[in-house]
Design a protein around this motif. Structure first.
Motif, PDB file in Angstrom:
ATOM      1  N   THR A 382       0.750  -1.087  -0.122  1.00  0.00           N
ATOM      2  CA  THR A 382      -0.096   0.178  -0.068  1.00  0.00           C
ATOM      3  C   THR A 382       0.768   1.422  -0.192  1.00  0.00           C
ATOM      4  O   THR A 382       0.447   2.429  -0.302  1.00  0.00           O
ATOM      5  N   ASP A 383       2.087   1.038   0.432  1.00  0.00           N
ATOM      6  CA  ASP A 383       3.078   2.296   0.593  1.00  0.00           C
ATOM      7  C   ASP A 383       3.217   2.961  -0.688  1.00  0.00           C
ATOM      8  O   ASP A 383       3.989   2.223  -1.765  1.00  0.00           O
ATOM      9  N   ASP A 397       5.828  -0.952   4.183  1.00  0.00           N
ATOM     10  CA  ASP A 397       4.548  -1.664   4.777  1.00  0.00           C
ATOM     11  C   ASP A 397       5.080  -2.872   5.644  1.00  0.00           C
ATOM     12  O   ASP A 397       4.636  -3.425   6.358  1.00  0.00           O
ATOM     13  N   THR A 401       2.856  -4.100   9.239  1.00  0.00           N
ATOM     14  CA  THR A 401       1.784  -5.289   9.549  1.00  0.00           C
ATOM     15  C   THR A 401       1.299  -5.341  10.816  1.00  0.00           C
ATOM     16  O   THR A 401       1.888  -4.719  11.842  1.00  0.00           O
ATOM     17  N   LEU A 421      -3.195  -4.926   6.045  1.00  0.00           N
ATOM     18  CA  LEU A 421      -2.014  -5.619   5.507  1.00  0.00           C
ATOM     19  C   LEU A 421      -2.058  -7.008   6.161  1.00  0.00           C
ATOM     20  O   LEU A 421      -2.253  -7.032   7.431  1.00  0.00           O
TER      21      LEU A 421
END
Length: 546
Positions: A382-383, A397, A401, A421
Motif C-alpha cells: 500500500t506504501d 509496509d 503489519t 496488511l
C-alpha cells in the motif's frame, strides 16, 4: 514538575496496525484503549500516536486535510479524549504526530491558495514561476520520486511538494503560516495532549532564492541511487537556518503547558546528529530529537560511538531520543540479523543497548515481541514509496503489519475482518499471548529490562563515557551520583575475552546481562553477549582485550 521526558521511554503506536475494534481491518482509537494495559505493563512512560487526524490516507495519514479532527477511520474526538484520559489513569503520557511541513492538497488552506495569486492564503504554500522553457524553477527532487514541483494551471505556477504531489509544502517564511501551525498545536494541548512528535522537522523552511541543490557524492561502486533523491545534497531544499527560530516559538508555546514535551524527527543523512543537537540545545528549542543514524544497516561499535560522541560534542546540553526501529524503516531484527546467531539473543541485546545509551528512548510497537520485517508481495503493498521503487526498495509496509495479539492463526486477534496488511507466519508465531505465557520470552525480557532501567538513575540521566575497545566491542560507563554501570557489548557472533580493571572485589554482573561471565577481572562475552557491571563512583575502570 519533573522532566519526565529526559531519559523517558516512549512507545510508538502505529494506529492502523495496533488493534481494530470494529472489524474493518484497520486499527483505531477504541482498539488502542483496549490494549492500554499491555503498553502500561511494559513500564514505558509515554505513548506516541502516529497520525490520527483527518486525511485522504494517500500517505497513511501523513497528508492531513483537517488538523482539528480525528479521521473517522480511527474514531472520533470523543475517542481521542477517552484515550488520553485512560492513558493518564495508567500514568502514561500521550504525544501525537504533528505533520505540519506539508498538508494534503484537500486541506482548505491549499484549496484556497491554489485558486489565484491574490487570495488570503495565496502565500501559505511554496509557489514559483516556471523557467522560460516551462520547466520547474530548480532541480529539487521529491522523496517519493520525480520532481518536487507540480504544475497548477489555475495560478500558472508550480507548487513545492517534498513528498507526494498531493502533499504541498507550507511556506514557513510566512508568519501567518507559523501562527496557524501553532494554533493547531494549541488546539490539541487544550485537549490534554502531553506534547508532539514533529514529523520531518527540518523540512519546514526552504531557501528563499530557490537555488538548485548540488550533486551528492556517491560511492565509486554506486553510479546511481535507487531513489534519485539520494543523488543530491539537499543544501537548499531543507535544513535551513531559519528553522531554529520557529522551533523556539514551538518551545514557547509548550512552556505554557507544564510537562508538555516535543520530539522532532530529523531527516537528513549527512548531518543528522548535528541537527539533532542544534535543535535541542539551549533549553529554548525542542526537548528531544531523533534521526536515522541508528535506523540503518550499520551495526558496529565505531558507528554507535561516533554518532553519540558527535551529538554531545555539538550540543553538550542537547538531548537525543534514540531508536532502532520505527514505521519508516525495516525492523532492526531483520536489518541486523546477520550479526547474531539467535534472533532472541539479538532482540535482548538491542533492547539492552538502546536502553543504556544516554538520552531518551523510543520503542516501536512489536519491538517488544522481537518482530522481524514482514516479507510482502508486490500486490500486497500500500506504501507509495514501495510501489514506485519495487523491488530494490520494498517500502515501509513490511514494518507496518498488524500486531499479533492472540495465539493461533493470523490475524491473531488484531481484527475480526480482513487486515489492511497481512499477518504472516513469522509474525504470527511471536504473538503476545504466547509470549505472556513464557517467562523466558522477549516480551518478558523487555518488561524486566525497563523495570531495571528505572532502578538506575545513571541510565536515565547519567553521563556517558566511552572506553577504548576494539571492534566488535562497544564499552562505556554511565554515572549519576553514586550509581554507576560499566556497559559492554559484543556486537558479533564470535566470543570476546576482555580484562577489566578498577572493579571492587566480589563484583558480580547485573541480572539482565546475557552470555557473559565475570571471573575476577576476566570478562567473557559470548555471541551477542553483553554485560552490565556495577562500578563505584569516582573510581576509574579500564578495559582491554585479554
Amino acid at each position: 514538575m519533573t522532566e519526565w521526558w529526559r531519559g523517558g521511554v516512549i512507545y510508538q503506536v502505529y494506529p492502523r496496525s495496533f488493534q481494530d475494534s470494529n472489524g474493518d481491518g484497520v486499527g483505531d482509537l477504541p482498539g488502542i484503549i483496549r490494549r492500554l494495559d499491555h503498553i502500561a505493563g511494559l513500564g514505558v512512560d509515554c505513548i506516541w500516536l502516529s497520525p490520527i487526524t483527518r486525511s485522504p490516507q494517500a500517505d497513511m495519514g501523513y497528508d492531513v486535510s483537517d488538523y482539528r479532527d480525528v479521521d473517522p477511520l480511527f474514531g472520533s474526538l470523543h475517542d481521542f479524549d477517552s484515550l488520553v484520559e485512560q492513558a493518564h489513569a495508567r500514568n502514561l503520557k500521550v504525544i501525537m504526530d504533528q505533520v505540519v511541513s506539508h498538508t494534503s492538497d484537500l486541506h482548505p488552506w491549499f484549496q484556497e491558495s491554489r485558486l489565484n495569486r491574490t487570495n488570503a492564503k495565496a502565500d501559505w504554500y511554496v509557489w514559483a514561476d516556471p523557467l522560460p522553457d516551462g520547466s520547474p524553477p530548480n532541480n529539487w527532487p521529491a522523496v517519493f520520486g520525480g520532481r518536487a514541483w507540480e504544475w497548477n494551471p489555475t495560478r500558472g505556477q508550480y507548487y513545492l511538494h517534498n513528498f507526494l504531489a498531493s502533499q504541498p509544502d507550507l511556506n514557513f517564511h510566512n508568519l501567518n503560516v507559523q501562527q496557524g501551525v501553532l494554533d493547531v498545536m494549541r488546539f490539541w494541548l487544550e485537549r490534554g495532549i502531553d506534547g508532539f512528535r514533529l514529523d520531518t522537522v527540518n523540512y519546514y523552511f526552504h531557501d528563499k532564492k530557490l537555488r538548485s541543490n548540488p550533486p551528492n557524492k556517491l560511492p565509486e561502486h554506486l553510479p546511481y541511487a535507487v531513489n534519485p533523491y539520494d543523488m543530491q545534497e539537499h543544501k537548499y531544499s531543507k535544513s535551513q537556518p531559519e528553522n531554529v527560530d520557529f522551533l523556539k516559538r514551538v518551545r514557547t508555546l509548550l512552556n505554557e503547558y507544564p510537562g508538555a514535551a516535543s520530539v522532532g524527527e530529523v531527516g537528513d543523512s549527512h548531518q543528522s546528529v548535528q541537527l539533532m543537537a542544534e535543535y535541542t540545545s539551549g533549553g529554548d528549542t525542542l526537548h528531544m530529537c531523533y534521526g536515522f543514524d541508528f535506523l540503518g544497516n550499520d551495526f558496529t561499535a565505531t558507528h554507535f560511538r561516533e554518532r553519540i560522541e558527535t551529538f554531545f560534542k555539538v550540543g553538550p546540553d542537547g538531548w537525543p531520543c534514540w531508536s532502532f526501529s520505527n514505521h519508516d524503516v525495516p525492523r532492526h531484527m531483520t536489518r541486523w540479523a546477520k550479526h547474531s546467531q539467535s534472533p532472541a539473543e539479538l532482540a535482548r541485546q538491542s533492547a539492552a543497548l538502546v536502553l543504556s545509551l544516554k538520552g531518551s528512548v523510543c520503542l516501536y510497537q512489536g519491538e517488544e515481541l522481537g518482530l522481524p520485517e514482514t516479507d510482502l508481495l508486490f500486490e500486497e503493498l500500500t506504501d507509495p514509496r514501495g510501489i514506485r521503487f519495487w523491488p530494490e526498495d520494498k517500502g515501509r509496509d513490511g514494518c507496518r503489519t498488524p500486531m499479533p495479539w492472540d495465539a493461533g492463526e493470523a490475524p491473531n486477534g488484531f481484527t475480526t475482518g480482513t487486515p489492511w496488511l497481512p499477518v504472516k507466519p513469522a509474525q504470527s508465531a511471536l504473538n503476545v499471548a504466547s509470549q505472556n505465557a513464557d517467562e523466558s520470552s522477549t516480551l518478558a525480557f523487555y518488561r524486566a529490562a525497563l523495570a531495571w532501567r528505572k532502578q538506575h538513575p545513571c541510565l536515565q540521566t547519567g553521563e556517558i563515557a566511552f572506553l577504548k575497545a576494539a571492534e566488535p566491542v562497544l564499552a562505556f560507563t554511565r554515572l549519576e551520583g553514586n550509581d554507576g554501570l560499566l556497559c559492554v557489548f559484543n556486537l558479533s557472533a564470535e566470543p570476546q575475552s576482555l580484562t577489566v580493571t578498577g572493579l571492587l572485589d566480589g563484583t558480580t554482573l547485573e541480572a539482565v546481562s546475557q552470555n557473559a561471565d565475570l571471573d575476577g577481572i576476566a570478562l567473557t562475552l559470548g555471541a551477542s553477549g553483553y554485560a552490565f557491571v556495577p562500578v563505584p563512583a569516582g573510581r576509574p575502570v579500564d578495559l582491554r582485550a585479554a
